[in-house]
Design a protein around this motif. Structure first.
Motif, PDB file in Angstrom:
ATOM      1  N   ILE A 117       0.917  -1.198   0.015  1.00 17.52           N
ATOM      2  CA  ILE A 117      -0.102  -0.027   0.037  1.00 17.52           C
ATOM      3  C   ILE A 117       0.950   1.276  -0.078  1.00 17.52           C
ATOM      4  O   ILE A 117       0.248   2.496  -0.081  1.00 17.52           O
ATOM      5  CB  ILE A 117      -1.032   0.188   1.117  1.00 17.52           C
ATOM      6  N   VAL A 118       1.929   1.083   0.259  1.00 19.71           N
ATOM      7  CA  VAL A 118       3.362   2.262   0.024  1.00 19.71           C
ATOM      8  C   VAL A 118       3.445   2.595  -1.247  1.00 19.71           C
ATOM      9  O   VAL A 118       3.836   1.738  -2.022  1.00 19.71           O
ATOM     10  CB  VAL A 118       4.315   1.983   1.098  1.00 19.71           C
ATOM     11  N   SER A 119       3.582   3.894  -1.537  1.00 20.49           N
ATOM     12  CA  SER A 119       4.108   4.118  -2.941  1.00 20.49           C
ATOM     13  C   SER A 119       5.245   3.647  -3.274  1.00 20.49           C
ATOM     14  O   SER A 119       6.193   3.732  -2.281  1.00 20.49           O
ATOM     15  CB  SER A 119       3.967   5.773  -3.125  1.00 20.49           C
ATOM     16  N   ALA A 120       5.777   3.527  -4.516  1.00 20.33           N
ATOM     17  CA  ALA A 120       6.992   2.822  -4.838  1.00 20.33           C
ATOM     18  C   ALA A 120       7.979   4.150  -4.736  1.00 20.33           C
ATOM     19  O   ALA A 120       9.181   3.572  -4.591  1.00 20.33           O
ATOM     20  CB  ALA A 120       6.930   2.599  -6.592  1.00 20.33           C
ATOM     21  N   GLU A 121       7.744   5.195  -4.884  1.00 23.50           N
ATOM     22  CA  GLU A 121       8.646   6.280  -4.555  1.00 23.50           C
ATOM     23  C   GLU A 121       9.259   6.132  -3.116  1.00 23.50           C
ATOM     24  O   GLU A 121      10.590   6.342  -2.889  1.00 23.50           O
ATOM     25  CB  GLU A 121       8.243   7.657  -4.757  1.00 23.50           C
ATOM     26  N   ARG A 122       8.315   6.158  -2.159  1.00 22.67           N
ATOM     27  CA  ARG A 122       8.688   6.197  -0.774  1.00 22.67           C
ATOM     28  C   ARG A 122       9.611   4.786  -0.276  1.00 22.67           C
ATOM     29  O   ARG A 122      10.632   4.718   0.420  1.00 22.67           O
ATOM     30  CB  ARG A 122       7.397   6.059   0.061  1.00 22.67           C
ATOM     31  N   VAL A 123       9.068   3.526  -1.094  1.00 22.93           N
ATOM     32  CA  VAL A 123       9.766   2.299  -0.979  1.00 22.93           C
ATOM     33  C   VAL A 123      11.191   2.622  -1.569  1.00 22.93           C
ATOM     34  O   VAL A 123      12.425   2.156  -1.034  1.00 22.93           O
ATOM     35  CB  VAL A 123       9.284   1.208  -1.625  1.00 22.93           C
TER      36      VAL A 123
ATOM     37  N   ALA B  56      10.148   0.084 -12.047  1.00 21.68           N
ATOM     38  CA  ALA B  56       8.706  -0.013 -11.380  1.00 21.68           C
ATOM     39  C   ALA B  56       9.130   0.574  -9.977  1.00 21.68           C
ATOM     40  O   ALA B  56       8.098   1.108  -9.353  1.00 21.68           O
ATOM     41  CB  ALA B  56       8.738  -1.390 -11.133  1.00 21.68           C
ATOM     42  N   LEU B  57      10.332   0.895  -9.457  1.00 21.50           N
ATOM     43  CA  LEU B  57      10.882   1.348  -8.276  1.00 21.50           C
ATOM     44  C   LEU B  57      10.659   2.817  -8.450  1.00 21.50           C
ATOM     45  O   LEU B  57      11.250   3.663  -7.623  1.00 21.50           O
ATOM     46  CB  LEU B  57      11.833   0.992  -7.531  1.00 21.50           C
ATOM     47  N   ARG B  58      10.401   3.504  -9.639  1.00 24.61           N
ATOM     48  CA  ARG B  58      10.612   5.093 -10.024  1.00 24.61           C
ATOM     49  C   ARG B  58      11.834   5.560  -9.962  1.00 24.61           C
ATOM     50  O   ARG B  58      11.913   6.746  -9.541  1.00 24.61           O
ATOM     51  CB  ARG B  58       9.485   5.539  -9.181  1.00 24.61           C
TER      52      ARG B  58
END
Length: 492
Positions: free
Chosen positions: A212-218, A342-344
């Motif tokens: 549920i966490v955005s790819a950018e934050r990950v 995919a991880l931006r």
């Protein structure tokens, strides 16, 4: 509120205050400002933790009873600049001199089960704020202006024991913000803190919630982990808890089952070792040499970690007991592009890391120096600005325990680097171009810019790489010879 419980803790507090000495006048000033307005304020989180670790935090974080509007009013006329980009989360930023400051209203964050965005509820006291912090080592505070140490959850003891615990139960903490699970792995890398068993258990049971966490934050947490002092430790936490399967599935996929004949290395362990060795080869941060790679270098570290991710898809058991991974570097480069996109990650990082993955096996055709100068030129040309990183990645990729083989590979690469240096001294290898430019090619062949001229340019570039510097007359002669073979010439 708590006070240091032992002489050791008291000594640590004295050391922390000593580390904060340069900022004490500023902290006192801030405390007086908020007290005059009838508000509480405390230094909190990372800056307090880092003071105990003897580290300096570039930014200072504060928590306060004041609302965002009240914070702005208090800082008006005192701060040189304020900004409210974090207003929705209760945060007001400010600058005073060279210091960046953040003031956040006491709060309690909670995540909706299906939402990527936190639901913010403001609190009204420091203890309530601290219990909602991610880990106990970040749930310590210094009340201002009197510098009262507040540590209701034993963060100081956990810091001394190098253990990572949560103020609340881990399940509640990770439900509030699932990204905290990534942060636990990051702190293993950057601070050497080991997650407690209950933290690891909660991470394992809740790993899928990271979705549920955005790819950018990950991505941002993964970058901080990779750039830490001990990224292996953080990556092992990700893999062991199942988080890697959610955010970087190519990594645990490297844990290939070892067949009964043990016909290949453990690719996962090999990749972590290559990462360790690549880090060991990074140059000092101040390095500026042509092929030097100042550390920590994200591109080199990502390439080292991902260089073999194409192996699981290409593994083949051969007759006679062998195992092969044909073209795994090409497959791995494609997989790297897909995952980093995919991880931006930005385009430049995606391009650089995938190029290194694709090139990491190129040296293995060098042997004992069989390459021609043409092959060396192509190696340098294909690597381009990545040559320094490719040097280090290739050396790091040698994890054999056979000392003779390791020495032989190192000697071969030493020889290749000497040849690169020699050719550089004779030619402009970094900016190799055909000896005729586009205008000269067009004039020689009587053609205008377009696909045909592009093909001619590429041919002369290949000729330059193969033959070295031959002069414009020889280049023009080769161009005309090539032209006669082309259908567009009328003679082909």
């Amino acid at each position: 509120m708590s006070t240091p419980s032992t002489l050791d803790d008291a000594a640590l507090l004295v050391r922390a205050l000593r580390n904060l000495t340069p900022t004490l006048p500023l902290l006192t000033e801030i405390g007086d400002l908020f007290a005059a307005a009838g508000q509480e304020v405390a230094l909190v989180g990372g800056p307090v933790r880092d003071a105990f670790l003897g580290r300096t935090s570039p930014d200072l974080d504060f928590t306060t009873s004041a609302s965002p509007e009240q914070i702005e009013a208090i800082l008006t006329g005192w701060a040189e600049k304020t900004w409210d980009i974090g207003r929705a989360f209760g945060t007001i930023g400010a600058r005073r001199g060279h210091r960046t400051l953040e003031f956040t209203t006491y709060r309690a964050d909670a995540y909706d089960a299906e939402s990527r965005k936190p639901v913010v509820a403001f609190g009204d006291n420091l203890d309530e704020d601290l219990v909602r912090r991610d880990f106990t080592v970040n749930a310590m505070a210094l009340r201002l202006p009197d510098l009262t140490f507040v540590d209701p959850h034993g963060g100081l003891a956990d810091l001394a024991e190098k253990v990572l615990r949560t103020p609340h139960t881990p399940q509640i903490s990770f439900s509030d913000d699932p990204l905290r699970m990534m942060r636990a792995a990051r702190f293993a890398s950057s601070l050497g803190l080991v997650p407690s068993l209950d933290v690891l258990h909660a991470m394992s049971g809740m790993a899928s919630r990271i979705k549920i966490v955005s790819a950018e934050r990950v991505r941002d947490e993964l970058v901080k982990l990779i750039l830490g002092q001990h990224p292996r430790a953080g990556l092992e936490v990700l893999v062991e808890t199942g988080l890697a399967a959610e955010v970087l599935p190519e990594l645990p996929a490297l844990q290939l089952e070892v067949d009964e004949h043990h016909r290949h290395k453990d690719v996962y362990e090999h990749s972590l070792t290559v990462l360790d060795q690549a880090i060991g080869l990074e140059d000092p941060p101040e390095a500026t040499g042509e092929d030097e790679v100042p550390g920590p270098d994200l591109v080199l570290r990502l390439a080292a970690l991902l260089h073999d991710i194409g192996k699981p898809a290409t593994r083949r058991f051969e007759p006679g007991g062998g195992v092969s991974f044909h073209h795994h570097e090409l497959v791995g480069a494609r997989m790297t592009r897909v995952r980093l996109k995919a991880l931006r990650f930005d385009k430049d990082t995606v391009k650089a890391v995938s190029a290194l993955v694709e090139l990491h096996l190129r040296f293995h055709g060098y042997g004992a120096g069989e390459w021609t100068d043409s092959a060396v030129r192509r190696y340098v040309s294909d690597a381009g600005d990545l040559l320094g990183r490719l040097h280090k990645l290739t050396r790091a990729d040698c994890t054999t325990r056979n000392r003779r083989r390791a020495a032989r590979l190192a000697a071969s690469y030493d020889d290749l680097e000497r040849r690169v240096d020699r050719l550089r001294s004779e030619e402009e290898l970094k900016a190799i171009r055909p000896e005729l430019d586009g205008n000269q090619i067009g004039e020689t062949l009587g053609i205008t810019p377009g696909p045909v001229l592009g093909r001619a340019y590429k041919h002369l570039l290949a000729y330059r790489l193969d033959q070295g510097q031959v002069g414009q007359d020889a280049a023009r002669e080769e161009l005309l010879r090539w032209w006669l073979e082309q259908p567009e010439s009328g003679d082909g």
